[in-house]
Design a protein around this motif. Structure first.
Motif, PDB file in Angstrom:
ATOM      1  N   GLY A 122       0.821  -1.213   0.000  1.00 60.83           N
ATOM      2  CA  GLY A 122       0.000   0.000   0.000  1.00 60.83           C
ATOM      3  C   GLY A 122       0.852   1.259   0.000  1.00 60.83           C
ATOM      4  N   ILE A 123       1.925   1.237   0.763  1.00 59.73           N
ATOM      5  CA  ILE A 123       2.869   2.368   0.794  1.00 59.73           C
ATOM      6  C   ILE A 123       3.461   2.571  -0.600  1.00 59.73           C
TER       7      ILE A 123
ATOM      8  N   ILE B 122      -4.948  -0.208   1.364  1.00 61.22           N
ATOM      9  CA  ILE B 122      -5.408  -0.843   2.610  1.00 61.22           C
ATOM     10  C   ILE B 122      -4.245  -0.818   3.598  1.00 61.22           C
ATOM     11  N   GLY B 123      -4.436  -0.148   4.731  1.00 55.63           N
ATOM     12  CA  GLY B 123      -3.363  -0.085   5.728  1.00 55.63           C
ATOM     13  C   GLY B 123      -2.091   0.524   5.166  1.00 55.63           C
ATOM     14  N   GLY B 124      -2.229   1.652   4.489  1.00 51.80           N
ATOM     15  CA  GLY B 124      -1.086   2.300   3.837  1.00 51.80           C
ATOM     16  C   GLY B 124      -0.462   3.414   4.678  1.00 51.80           C
ATOM     17  N   ALA B 125       0.534   4.075   4.100  1.00 49.70           N
ATOM     18  CA  ALA B 125       1.247   5.170   4.755  1.00 49.70           C
ATOM     19  C   ALA B 125       2.100   5.854   3.689  1.00 49.70           C
ATOM     20  N   LYS B 126       2.939   6.804   4.132  1.00 46.87           N
ATOM     21  CA  LYS B 126       3.826   7.503   3.206  1.00 46.87           C
ATOM     22  C   LYS B 126       5.277   7.071   3.438  1.00 46.87           C
TER      23      LYS B 126
ATOM     24  N   LEU C  91      -9.191   5.058  -3.049  1.00 43.08           N
ATOM     25  CA  LEU C  91     -10.065   4.480  -2.022  1.00 43.08           C
ATOM     26  C   LEU C  91      -9.163   3.954  -0.913  1.00 43.08           C
ATOM     27  N   HIS C  92      -9.380   4.397   0.313  1.00 45.39           N
ATOM     28  CA  HIS C  92      -8.499   4.065   1.437  1.00 45.39           C
ATOM     29  C   HIS C  92      -9.277   3.319   2.515  1.00 45.39           C
ATOM     30  N   PHE C  93      -8.721   2.196   2.966  1.00 42.44           N
ATOM     31  CA  PHE C  93      -9.301   1.449   4.085  1.00 42.44           C
ATOM     32  C   PHE C  93      -8.464   1.728   5.328  1.00 42.44           C
ATOM     33  N   LEU C  94      -9.100   2.280   6.359  1.00 40.29           N
ATOM     34  CA  LEU C  94      -8.396   2.629   7.597  1.00 40.29           C
ATOM     35  C   LEU C  94      -8.971   1.824   8.759  1.00 40.29           C
ATOM     36  N   GLY C  95      -8.113   1.049   9.417  1.00 40.11           N
ATOM     37  CA  GLY C  95      -8.538   0.234  10.547  1.00 40.11           C
ATOM     38  C   GLY C  95      -8.451   1.002  11.846  1.00 40.11           C
ATOM     39  N   GLU C  96      -9.478   0.895  12.665  1.00 41.17           N
ATOM     40  CA  GLU C  96      -9.544   1.634  13.924  1.00 41.17           C
ATOM     41  C   GLU C  96      -8.343   1.324  14.815  1.00 41.17           C
ATOM     42  N   THR C  97      -7.901   0.057  14.856  1.00 41.10           N
ATOM     43  CA  THR C  97      -6.792  -0.314  15.748  1.00 41.10           C
ATOM     44  C   THR C  97      -5.504  -0.616  14.970  1.00 41.10           C
ATOM     45  N   ASP C  98      -5.451  -0.176  13.719  1.00 40.79           N
ATOM     46  CA  ASP C  98      -4.248  -0.392  12.895  1.00 40.79           C
ATOM     47  C   ASP C  98      -3.121   0.523  13.392  1.00 40.79           C
ATOM     48  N   PHE C  99      -1.939  -0.072  13.644  1.00 40.01           N
ATOM     49  CA  PHE C  99      -0.808   0.755  14.111  1.00 40.01           C
ATOM     50  C   PHE C  99      -0.398   1.777  13.041  1.00 40.01           C
TER      51      PHE C  99
ATOM     52  N   GLY D 149      -1.744   6.484   7.773  1.00 44.17           N
ATOM     53  CA  GLY D 149      -2.745   6.392   6.715  1.00 44.17           C
ATOM     54  C   GLY D 149      -3.520   7.693   6.586  1.00 44.17           C
ATOM     55  N   LEU D 150      -3.785   8.340   7.726  1.00 44.32           N
ATOM     56  CA  LEU D 150      -4.466   9.643   7.724  1.00 44.32           C
ATOM     57  C   LEU D 150      -3.572  10.713   7.098  1.00 44.32           C
ATOM     58  N   GLU D 151      -2.273  10.636   7.388  1.00 38.59           N
ATOM     59  CA  GLU D 151      -1.298  11.557   6.774  1.00 38.59           C
ATOM     60  C   GLU D 151      -1.320  11.420   5.253  1.00 38.59           C
ATOM     61  N   LEU D 152      -1.382  10.169   4.800  1.00 37.43           N
ATOM     62  CA  LEU D 152      -1.407   9.915   3.358  1.00 37.43           C
ATOM     63  C   LEU D 152      -2.615  10.585   2.705  1.00 37.43           C
ATOM     64  N   LEU D 153      -3.754  10.564   3.389  1.00 35.96           N
ATOM     65  CA  LEU D 153      -4.967  11.201   2.833  1.00 35.96           C
ATOM     66  C   LEU D 153      -4.721  12.661   2.474  1.00 35.96           C
TER      67      LEU D 153
END
Length: 228
Positions: free
Chosen positions: A114-115, A142-146, A166-174, A179-183
């Protein structure tokens, strides 16, 4: 239009071909098993390809005992995720897969995949990756980042990622904060929140509706492109 007629119309239109990039020390087969649990109403809208990463896993996999080996990785990195080894080789390998098994319309990536997927449109726009293949038209992350290192980030996120995503963000995903930064680097992100951690989620009713709407929009964009 009745449901059956609608389903036939979906099946008759060209399905977006998507290159799916798996997580660190997993495999194309493992990602395939997880994604194919999604409902048919999503899967019949797409044409998915699941390659393995270029490098055999150089250490223990987090999925040992859950999924069978072999395991692969796209590139190697230091503990801080600021230095990457074999990154150029990874980009060349992905381009080679895209040439041989494409053309591809979009990318789906989980975790390390995803990254990588989220960085590729920017790297392609800057002319430093995927120069021999068609432009990436959309992303499913899914579960991505920068990427953190300026050596990659300066090109990957120099301007907002223009294609729909399209981004899938898990509530308890480390990785959720990242992932929010990537948005923030995406011009046109759609988000599906799910209650799980760092995993490929099953789709609840709302997530399913969002995914179907996104894919229908992509299908319309591709149909318009082909008319021009």
């Amino acid at each position: 239009m009745g449901i059956e007629a609608e389903e036939t119309a979906v099946e008759q239109q060209r399905r977006p071909r998507i290159l799916c990039l798996h997580g660190f020390r997993t495999s194309g087969e493992i990602l395939k098993k997880q994604v194919l649990k999604w409902p048919d109403s999503v899967l019949r809208r797409v044409d998915l390809v699941f390659p393995d990463g270029p490098f055999p896993a150089e250490g223990k996999s987090d999925v040992e005992g859950i999924f069978d080996p072999p395991y692969f990785e796209w590139f190697q990195f230091n503990k801080e995720f600021t230095e990457y080894t074999n990154f150029d080789e990874c980009l060349a390998y992905i381009e080679d897969v895209m040439i041989k098994q494409g053309p591809f319309d979009g990318l789906l990536g989980f975790s390390q995949g995803g990254i990588l997927s989220a960085a590729l449109p920017g790297l392609q726009a800057k002319g430093v990756a995927l120069t021999k293949v068609p432009k990436i038209k959309f992303l499913i992350i899914i579960g991505g980042a920068k990427f953190k290192s300026p050596s990659v980030a300066d090109n990957a996120y120099a301007s907002p990622i223009q294609c729909p995503s399209l981004h899938f963000l898990g509530e308890t995903d480390f990785l959720k904060p990242y992932g929010l930064e990537l948005l923030e680097s995406c011009a046109d992100p759609i988000v599906v929140h799910h209650p799980k951690g760092h995993t490929i989620p099953r789709l609840d009713e709302k997530g399913l509706e969002t995914a179907e709407r996104f894919l229908d929009r992509i299908r319309d964009v591709l149909a318009e492109d082909e008319e021009h």
